[in-house]
Design an enzyme around this catalytic site. Structure first.
Site, PDB file in Angstrom:
ATOM      1  N   TYR A  83       0.693  -1.224   0.112  1.00 42.32           N
ATOM      2  CA  TYR A  83      -0.076  -0.034  -0.047  1.00 42.32           C
ATOM      3  C   TYR A  83       0.798   1.372  -0.130  1.00 42.32           C
ATOM      4  O   TYR A  83       0.619   2.175  -0.716  1.00 42.32           O
ATOM      5  CB  TYR A  83      -0.772   0.282   1.100  1.00 42.32           C
ATOM      6  CG  TYR A  83      -2.003   1.126   1.322  1.00 42.32           C
ATOM      7  CD1 TYR A  83      -2.937   1.032   0.554  1.00 42.32           C
ATOM      8  CD2 TYR A  83      -1.381   2.325   1.988  1.00 42.32           C
ATOM      9  CE1 TYR A  83      -3.969   2.430   0.825  1.00 42.32           C
ATOM     10  CE2 TYR A  83      -2.122   3.511   2.076  1.00 42.32           C
ATOM     11  CZ  TYR A  83      -3.483   3.537   1.562  1.00 42.32           C
ATOM     12  OH  TYR A  83      -4.356   4.643   1.600  1.00 42.32           O
ATOM     13  N   LYS A 368      10.781  -8.548  21.797  1.00 40.43           N
ATOM     14  CA  LYS A 368      10.988  -9.927  22.874  1.00 40.43           C
ATOM     15  C   LYS A 368      12.482 -10.340  22.415  1.00 40.43           C
ATOM     16  O   LYS A 368      13.119 -10.740  23.427  1.00 40.43           O
ATOM     17  CB  LYS A 368       9.933 -10.793  22.560  1.00 40.43           C
ATOM     18  CG  LYS A 368      10.198 -12.141  23.403  1.00 40.43           C
ATOM     19  CD  LYS A 368       9.301 -11.639  24.810  1.00 40.43           C
ATOM     20  CE  LYS A 368       9.191 -12.489  25.909  1.00 40.43           C
ATOM     21  NZ  LYS A 368       8.290 -12.179  26.969  1.00 40.43           N
TER      22      LYS A 368
END
Ligand code: XMP
Length: 511
Positions: A83, A368
């Site tokens: 996009y 993480k």
């Protein structure tokens, strides 16, 4: 010195976090920002580059997200993805239309001479997912890539440092995608790659020291990787000004409480005050007779807060409360809420029960894998750093129905054997695995006697995001060995089942 920054401008694509993670894997610091971030804010942030993400809309619709065209005049390199590529084309005078043929999945793309594709094979497998396409390039742009059905799979205006790809370089299915992103940040944006964990650890400790001064700090330590890394950072920064409270709710894995105490307690490696609260009996009492999963979760969460509050009161007014928030929580909290399947209990309720002046979130900007790298950098033992996720309510959600001390013992012992045998057999690639206790009792025979005992369920899943998961194929020989050991060694169990269900329709935990 200010560290280099790349901004990922989010237009609603599903891979926004992934783009940021990949850029950070290139040792360049990156933040995800909503497309509503103003041009002034972007200028003030002074990024070395900007990446426009994908998004579900069509750029030619008025209601779709757009951005002030002036962004293309800042002289800051921009990479538009999917996009984002169409937005760049559309805003700069090209044509975007519904493609005659949609493309979805791995696609052979031919790429041409471009900084972005330096070192990339001329035909490379890329991940496509689009129904619109760039039908005509904006003036001043050249095409640098195409597929059989997509004439403009990549375009650029090198002079203005504007680049675009219809495909997604951030996903693993784009085989040379990392090379492309690395080319963008190094060759186009001119980054030097100053995002390293050792410097993160060093600067964070210095910043914490300065911010906290002589203040008193309180941390709820669970022994999980996030709270452990946060606690160690604070301990290195302010030593004994930090108190860690570790609540053993009696729903931890076998030996876990002692393991946490061995690392963080008085005989452990760190300079901090460690308080272990053995609250097992309190929790079991509150949970007696309760069968409903959400009711159990709520009781465990509320009791945890009560215990913590009591400890906090004993310590007295603190200046700072530590929260183990990590970057995905920060990004996700900016998005809409979906249906509550389970009320996750972590330390969310703590701020309300403690008297403190400010919150410190030292891991707020880390993914993480970066938290784990920081943990290793800080010398935290590997088995703690690479621990699999463990839910806040612990074994409480792995015992179906009522919780009793006896059932906790059964599930702890069975789980211990399962983990031990998987480790011995060297089974790899599992994201999460554990034993759970069903509420089913059935008839069996042991020796010459009839038994009427519980069934243990073994679970092992593979997943990258824990939102969906597949049941793992554990070698039969391993399952067989585990089964034998559990029925022989764990009193009260006469049957072992393996859970073959994916998520959806099942969840990973049983409750
Ligand atoms: P489910 O069972 O929802 O679990 O498929 C997805 C992941 O989340 C973990 N989980 C929790 N983690 N507090 C947590 O911190 C919780 O209350 C909780 N419940 C589930 C689960 O272990 C899995 O990794």
């Amino acid at each position: 010195m200010e560290k280099e920054l790349v901004i990922v401008l989010d237009f609603g694509g599903q891979y926004n976090q992934l783009i940021a993670r990949r850029v950070r894997e290139c040792n360049v610091y990156c933040e995800v920002k909503p497309y509503t971030m103003s041009l002034e804010e972007i200028k003030a942030a002074n990024p070395k580059g900007i990446i426009f993400t994908g998004g579900p809309n069509s750029v030619y619709l008025e209601e779709s997200p757009h951005y002030d065209k002036a962004i293309f005049e800042l002289g800051i390199p921009i990479l538009g993805i999917c996009y984002g590529s169409q937005l760049m084309a559309y805003e700069l005078g090209g044509t975007v239309a519904t493609a005659p043929v949609s493309e979805y999945g791995q696609t052979e793309v031919t790429v041409e001479n471009s900084n972005l594709f330096e070192g990339v094979s001329r035909t490379s497998i890329c991940w496509m997912s689009h129904t619109d396409y760039i039908a005509a390039l904006p003036e001043g742009f050249v095409r640098t890539g195409w597929s059989d059905v997509c004439p403009n799979a990549a375009m650029e205006c090198a002079e203005r440092k504007l680049y675009a790809t219809q495909f997604h370089p951030e996903v693993m299915h784009t085989r040379e995608g990392m090379k492309m992103l690395s080319n963008f940040v190094y060759k186009v944006c001119g980054c030097s790659g100053d995002w390293k964990m050792d410097s993160f650890v060093e600067t964070t400790i210095a910043q914490l020291r300065e911010r906290i001064g002589n203040g008193k700090v309180l941390c709820a330590l669970s022994g999980g990787v996030d709270s452990s890394v946060a606690a160690v950072l604070l301990s290195k920064a302010v030593g004994k000004q930090l108190t860690c409270v570790f609540v053993d709710h009696g729903l931890l894995r076998k030996n876990e409480g002692d393991e946490v105490e061995a690392v963080f307690g008085p005989d452990g490696d760190y300079d901090l005050n460690f308080i272990r609260v053995n609250a097992q009996e309190r929790f079991y009492k509150k949970l007696a007779g309760v069968e409903e999963p959400e009711a159990k979760r709520k009781i465990i969460g509320a009791e945890f807060i009560r215990v913590f509050e009591e400890e906090a009161k004993k310590i007295g007014a603190v200046d700072f409360l530590v929260q183990g928030t990590i970057y995905p929580d920060v990004i996700e909290s900016g998005l809409g809420k979906s249906a509550v399947i389970k009320s996750h209990h972590n330390v969310g309720g703590l701020p309300d029960c403690v008297d403190f002046k400010a919150i410190v979130e030292p891991l707020r900007m880390l993914f993480k894998d970066e938290v784990r790298r920081a943990g290793l950098e800080l010398g935290i033992p590997e088995y703690l750093v690479y621990r699999q996720p463990f839910p806040g309510p612990g074994l409480g959600v792995r015992i179906v129905g009522e919780i009793t001390a006896e059932k906790v013992r059964i599930v702890q012992d069975a789980d211990f054997i399962y983990r031990e045998e998987l480790a011995k057999a060297g089974v790899e690639g599992l994201s999460q695995y554990f034993a759970a206790l069903t509420n089913m009792r059935s008839v069996g025979v042991m020796g010459d006697f009839r038994t009427y005992d519980y069934a243990v369920a073994l679970r092992a899943v593979m997943t990258s995001d824990f939102m969906t998961a597949e049941a793992a194929e554990i070698p039969w020989a391993v399952l067989s060995k585990v089964t034998n050991r559990i029925v022989n060694e764990v009193k009260g169990v006469n049957r072992v089942l393996y859970d073959c269900t994916g998520k959806p329709p099942a969840t990973i935990e049983f409750e």
